[in-house]
Motif scaffolding. Structure first.
Motif, mmCIF file in Angstrom:
data_model
loop_
_atom_site.group_PDB
_atom_site.id
_atom_site.type_symbol
_atom_site.label_atom_id
_atom_site.label_comp_id
_atom_site.label_asym_id
_atom_site.label_seq_id
_atom_site.Cartn_x
_atom_site.Cartn_y
_atom_site.Cartn_z
ATOM 1 N N GLU A 310 0.822 -1.210 0.000
ATOM 2 C CA GLU A 310 0.000 0.000 0.000
ATOM 3 C C GLU A 310 0.855 1.259 0.000
ATOM 4 O OE1 GLU A 310 0.905 -1.200 4.163
ATOM 5 O OE2 GLU A 310 0.142 -2.187 2.355
ATOM 6 N N ASP A 311 2.117 1.130 0.419
ATOM 7 C CA ASP A 311 3.035 2.272 0.429
ATOM 8 C C ASP A 311 3.731 2.341 -0.928
ATOM 9 O OD1 ASP A 311 4.613 4.385 1.136
ATOM 10 O OD2 ASP A 311 6.077 3.167 2.233
ATOM 11 N N GLU A 312 3.021 2.878 -1.931
ATOM 12 C CA GLU A 312 3.526 2.850 -3.310
ATOM 13 C C GLU A 312 4.739 3.751 -3.494
ATOM 14 O OE1 GLU A 312 2.921 1.386 -6.141
ATOM 15 O OE2 GLU A 312 1.271 0.104 -5.504
ATOM 16 N N GLU A 313 5.690 3.263 -4.260
ATOM 17 C CA GLU A 313 6.820 4.085 -4.673
ATOM 18 C C GLU A 313 6.403 4.950 -5.863
ATOM 19 O OE1 GLU A 313 9.816 4.578 -3.659
ATOM 20 O OE2 GLU A 313 10.015 3.093 -2.074
ATOM 21 N N ASP A 314 7.051 6.061 -6.016
ATOM 22 C CA ASP A 314 6.814 6.920 -7.167
ATOM 23 C C ASP A 314 7.727 6.452 -8.295
ATOM 24 O OD1 ASP A 314 6.084 8.901 -8.867
ATOM 25 O OD2 ASP A 314 7.353 10.439 -7.942
ATOM 26 N N PHE A 315 7.201 5.595 -9.168
ATOM 27 C CA PHE A 315 8.019 5.000 -10.217
ATOM 28 C C PHE A 315 8.139 5.938 -11.411
ATOM 29 C CE2 PHE A 315 7.451 1.307 -7.738
ATOM 30 C CZ PHE A 315 8.447 0.411 -8.105
ATOM 31 N N PRO A 316 9.272 5.869 -12.123
ATOM 32 C CA PRO A 316 9.400 6.651 -13.361
ATOM 33 C C PRO A 316 8.410 6.140 -14.406
ATOM 34 C CG PRO A 316 11.536 5.762 -12.643
ATOM 35 C CD PRO A 316 10.481 5.094 -11.815
ATOM 36 N N ASN A 317 8.125 6.984 -15.376
ATOM 37 C CA ASN A 317 7.249 6.566 -16.467
ATOM 38 C C ASN A 317 8.030 5.709 -17.445
ATOM 39 O OD1 ASN A 317 4.987 7.988 -15.540
ATOM 40 N ND2 ASN A 317 5.752 9.884 -16.452
ATOM 41 N N GLY A 318 7.695 4.436 -17.545
ATOM 42 C CA GLY A 318 8.330 3.543 -18.505
ATOM 43 C C GLY A 318 7.352 3.186 -19.602
ATOM 44 N N GLY A 319 7.514 1.975 -20.154
ATOM 45 C CA GLY A 319 6.612 1.525 -21.203
ATOM 46 C C GLY A 319 5.356 0.922 -20.620
ATOM 47 N N LYS A 320 4.785 -0.035 -21.333
ATOM 48 C CA LYS A 320 3.563 -0.680 -20.893
ATOM 49 C C LYS A 320 3.758 -1.299 -19.505
ATOM 50 C CE LYS A 320 0.408 -4.459 -21.970
ATOM 51 N NZ LYS A 320 0.045 -5.538 -22.910
ATOM 52 N N LEU A 321 2.819 -1.037 -18.579
ATOM 53 C CA LEU A 321 2.921 -1.525 -17.201
ATOM 54 C C LEU A 321 2.130 -2.820 -17.035
ATOM 55 C CD1 LEU A 321 3.797 -1.092 -14.239
ATOM 56 C CD2 LEU A 321 1.676 0.209 -13.923
ATOM 57 N N ILE A 322 2.794 -3.835 -16.479
ATOM 58 C CA ILE A 322 2.141 -5.096 -16.130
ATOM 59 C C ILE A 322 2.311 -5.299 -14.629
ATOM 60 C CG2 ILE A 322 2.106 -7.600 -16.472
ATOM 61 C CD1 ILE A 322 3.295 -7.161 -19.243
ATOM 62 N N LYS A 323 1.205 -5.329 -13.906
ATOM 63 C CA LYS A 323 1.237 -5.485 -12.453
ATOM 64 C C LYS A 323 1.122 -6.968 -12.093
ATOM 65 C CE LYS A 323 -0.828 -2.288 -10.009
ATOM 66 N NZ LYS A 323 -1.852 -1.382 -9.443
ATOM 67 N N VAL A 324 2.136 -7.479 -11.404
ATOM 68 C CA VAL A 324 2.242 -8.912 -11.125
ATOM 69 C C VAL A 324 2.276 -9.160 -9.626
ATOM 70 C CG1 VAL A 324 3.710 -10.949 -11.399
ATOM 71 C CG2 VAL A 324 3.443 -9.340 -13.299
ATOM 72 N N PHE A 325 1.437 -10.086 -9.162
ATOM 73 C CA PHE A 325 1.488 -10.516 -7.763
ATOM 74 C C PHE A 325 2.294 -11.810 -7.698
ATOM 75 C CE2 PHE A 325 0.198 -12.747 -3.980
ATOM 76 C CZ PHE A 325 0.088 -11.746 -3.018
ATOM 77 N N ASN A 326 3.376 -11.784 -6.929
ATOM 78 C CA ASN A 326 4.262 -12.943 -6.797
ATOM 79 C C ASN A 326 3.977 -13.681 -5.477
ATOM 80 O OD1 ASN A 326 6.322 -14.749 -7.417
ATOM 81 N ND2 ASN A 326 7.907 -13.448 -6.508
ATOM 82 N N LYS A 327 4.580 -14.861 -5.340
ATOM 83 C CA LYS A 327 4.504 -15.696 -4.129
ATOM 84 C C LYS A 327 3.104 -16.254 -3.906
ATOM 85 C CE LYS A 327 8.244 -12.996 -1.998
ATOM 86 N NZ LYS A 327 8.729 -12.263 -0.807
ATOM 87 N N ALA A 328 2.420 -16.589 -5.009
ATOM 88 C CA ALA A 328 1.073 -17.157 -4.899
ATOM 89 C C ALA A 328 1.087 -18.524 -4.234
ATOM 90 C CB ALA A 328 0.440 -17.264 -6.286
ATOM 91 N N ASP A 329 2.261 -19.130 -4.109
ATOM 92 C CA ASP A 329 2.351 -20.445 -3.455
ATOM 93 C C ASP A 329 2.210 -20.339 -1.941
ATOM 94 O OD1 ASP A 329 4.837 -19.049 -3.835
ATOM 95 O OD2 ASP A 329 5.854 -20.750 -2.916
ATOM 96 N N ILE A 330 2.425 -19.109 -1.387
ATOM 97 C CA ILE A 330 2.346 -18.956 0.065
ATOM 98 C C ILE A 330 1.434 -17.811 0.495
ATOM 99 C CG2 ILE A 330 4.623 -19.971 0.496
ATOM 100 C CD1 ILE A 330 5.742 -17.131 0.741
ATOM 101 N N LEU A 331 0.998 -16.973 -0.459
ATOM 102 C CA LEU A 331 0.168 -15.817 -0.109
ATOM 103 C C LEU A 331 -1.096 -15.810 -0.962
ATOM 104 C CD1 LEU A 331 2.950 -13.055 0.024
ATOM 105 C CD2 LEU A 331 1.850 -14.158 1.989
ATOM 106 N N THR A 332 -2.149 -15.242 -0.413
ATOM 107 C CA THR A 332 -3.410 -15.115 -1.150
ATOM 108 C C THR A 332 -3.465 -13.727 -1.782
ATOM 109 O OG1 THR A 332 -4.534 -16.587 0.397
ATOM 110 C CG2 THR A 332 -5.921 -15.161 -0.992
ATOM 111 N N PRO A 333 -3.523 -13.668 -3.116
ATOM 112 C CA PRO A 333 -3.492 -12.356 -3.775
ATOM 113 C C PRO A 333 -4.824 -11.641 -3.698
ATOM 114 C CG PRO A 333 -3.728 -14.072 -5.399
ATOM 115 C CD PRO A 333 -3.565 -14.771 -4.073
ATOM 116 N N PRO A 334 -4.814 -10.330 -3.534
ATOM 117 C CA PRO A 334 -6.042 -9.551 -3.673
ATOM 118 C C PRO A 334 -6.335 -9.355 -5.167
ATOM 119 C CG PRO A 334 -4.201 -8.106 -3.196
ATOM 120 C CD PRO A 334 -3.655 -9.501 -3.145
ATOM 121 N N GLY A 335 -7.391 -8.664 -5.508
ATOM 122 C CA GLY A 335 -7.713 -8.413 -6.909
ATOM 123 C C GLY A 335 -6.901 -7.247 -7.457
#
Length: 437
Positions: A310-335
């Motif tokens: 929830e504490d988002e970093e201010d990322f530079p503007n790059g190309g197309k953004l793909i948001k990926v949730f990792n560690k699905a083997d041990i964590l339950t991802p939100p939407g």
């Protein structure tokens, strides 16, 4: 022209090395260092026939082959001789030095190909295609380079130049014989013809975004906070351990790169340092580098793991953004994520690869010609602007002014084929070649 000589095969050990000599009298040079096994003198060699024999090199002797290509039916358009000796740097260097002793001079980078262009054996665009074939890094870049070499890519350009020449002839007739009073009747069909040319080269220029991808690949930045699994994801995508994986924050300080090929296209992946505020001097440099990589990327894969996201970093503007949730083997991802993965187990990696691949501009068909060279698209854009001015000028039909704009369009397109390329453009093209090509 004077004889030039160079080793035309890669340096190092190999089965065969080729030393190429081209110029006004390479066969005379061969007669002084090659002794055929057959009872025939080099001066009597038949073109395009391999002759076995001894290659004499001032104290070093090798048994190899010699072949003569008679100009203009040769690569350079000049008489050419090739010595095929045993591979190995010392053997090849000995043969090369002997050619220098006998009067040949060292060939400059790309000089054989440059002579081929000057002698009408290659167009300038074909030469660029050949250089791109040599330097191709993926199946897609090789195919695109081959199409350019075979002139398929620039067919619209050559067709446009032919049509523009015919239009110039019509305009010249209107200027030379104004008493015929054909100007007004010619204006409408000329505008239509120019419009068709403009549409065809505009369509070709529109392929450049895809062509650039085919030639250079796609830059993919893997970014996120420390410990979200960026390094593990890089390893999972490329299929082997390239990046160091550790639970310690700040392990990745330099950008770590890996490559994968999908659908024949090269994807250059960069694992960046985790972005956070509190970091030491060395890690801070890594974070600054990461921001530069993200800003210049074609695709930005932003990796989350549900911890402090929830504490988002201010990322530079790059190309197309793909948001990926990792560690699905041990964590339950939100939407709200484009893809849910586990870099550890491989879950979701194939879907992520498809998302990354989707950034590539769509192809219209297997036989689509695409522009891969920035030089080409810039020349086409300048030609298009000249054609637009010519079309506008024909509203009042002033043949002399229209002719100037049509000539400018023809000249701009000629920079691609080489018909109107300046010396500096020719130098730029052939500087890309290695010595021996």
């Amino acid at each position: 022209m004077e004889n030039i000589s160079a080793i035309s095969t890669p340096r190092g050990k190999g089965g065969v090395a080729i030393i190429r000599v081209s110029g006004d009298a390479p066969l005379d040079l061969a007669a002084r260092m090659f002794v055929p096994s057959a009872k025939v003198e080099p001066a009597d060699f038949k073109p395009n026939v391999m002759y076995p024999g001894r290659i004499l090199c001032d104290g070093v002797e090798d048994y190899g082959m010699c072949v003569y290509f008679r100009g203009p039916r040769s690569f350079t358009g000049e008489d050419t001789v090739e010595f095929h000796c045993h591979g190995g740097e010392l053997v090849a260097e000995a043969v090369l030095k002997k050619t220098f002793t006998l009067g040949a001079r060292p060939a400059e980078a790309g000089e054989f190909s440059r002579r081929a262009f000057l002698n009408g054996k290659l167009t300038l665009s074909s030469a660029e295609g050949m250089a791109d074939m040599i330097n191709a890094t993926s199946e897609a870049s090789l195919k695109a380079a081959g199409a350019l070499y075979r002139k398929e890519t620039v067919k619209a350009v050559t067709d446009a130049q032919k049509e523009l020449k015919d239009i110039l002839a019509t305009l010249a007739a209107d200027m030379d014989y104004p008493e015929e009073d054909v100007a007004e009747s010619e204006a409408v069909p000329l505008k239509e013809r120019l419009g068709k040319i403009l549409a065809s080269i505009d369509e070709l220029a529109s392929t450049y975004p895809r062509g650039k991808v085919l030639k250079s690949g796609v830059r993919v930045a893997l970014c996120g906070k420390p410990n979200v699994g960026k390094s593990s994801l890089l390893n999972a995508l490329i299929g082997y351990d390239k990046a160091i994986v550790s639970s310690e924050a700040g392990t990745t300080r330099d950008a770590v790169e890996g490559e994968i090929e999908m659908d024949g296209i090269l994807f250059r992946l960069t694992d960046t340092a985790g972005l956070r505020e509190s970091a030491g001097p060395v890690e801070t440099l890594g974070i600054e580098m990461a921001r530069d990589v993200i800003a210049s990327a074609d695709v930005v894969v932003r990796v989350y793991d549900g911890i402090d996201d929830e504490d988002e970093e201010d990322f530079p503007n790059g190309g197309k953004l793909i948001k990926v949730f990792n560690k699905a083997d041990i964590l339950t991802p939100p939407g709200g994520f484009d893809c849910v993965i586990s870099a550890k187990t491989g879950e979701g990696i194939d879907k992520l690869k498809k998302l990354i691949l989707s950034v590539v501009p769509a192809v219209k068909g297997d036989d689509e010609a695409v522009i891969c060279e920035e030089r080409h698209v810039n020349a086409i854009k300048r030609a298009a602007e000249s054609l637009k001015r010519a079309i506008l000028g024909l509203d009042e039909f002033t043949p002399d002014m229209a002719a100037l704009d049509v000539t400018a369009a023809w000249s701009a397109l000629g920079e691609i084929t080489g018909e109107s390329a300046s010396e500096s453009i020719i130098d730029e093209v052939f500087d890309k070649f290695c010595v021996g090509k």
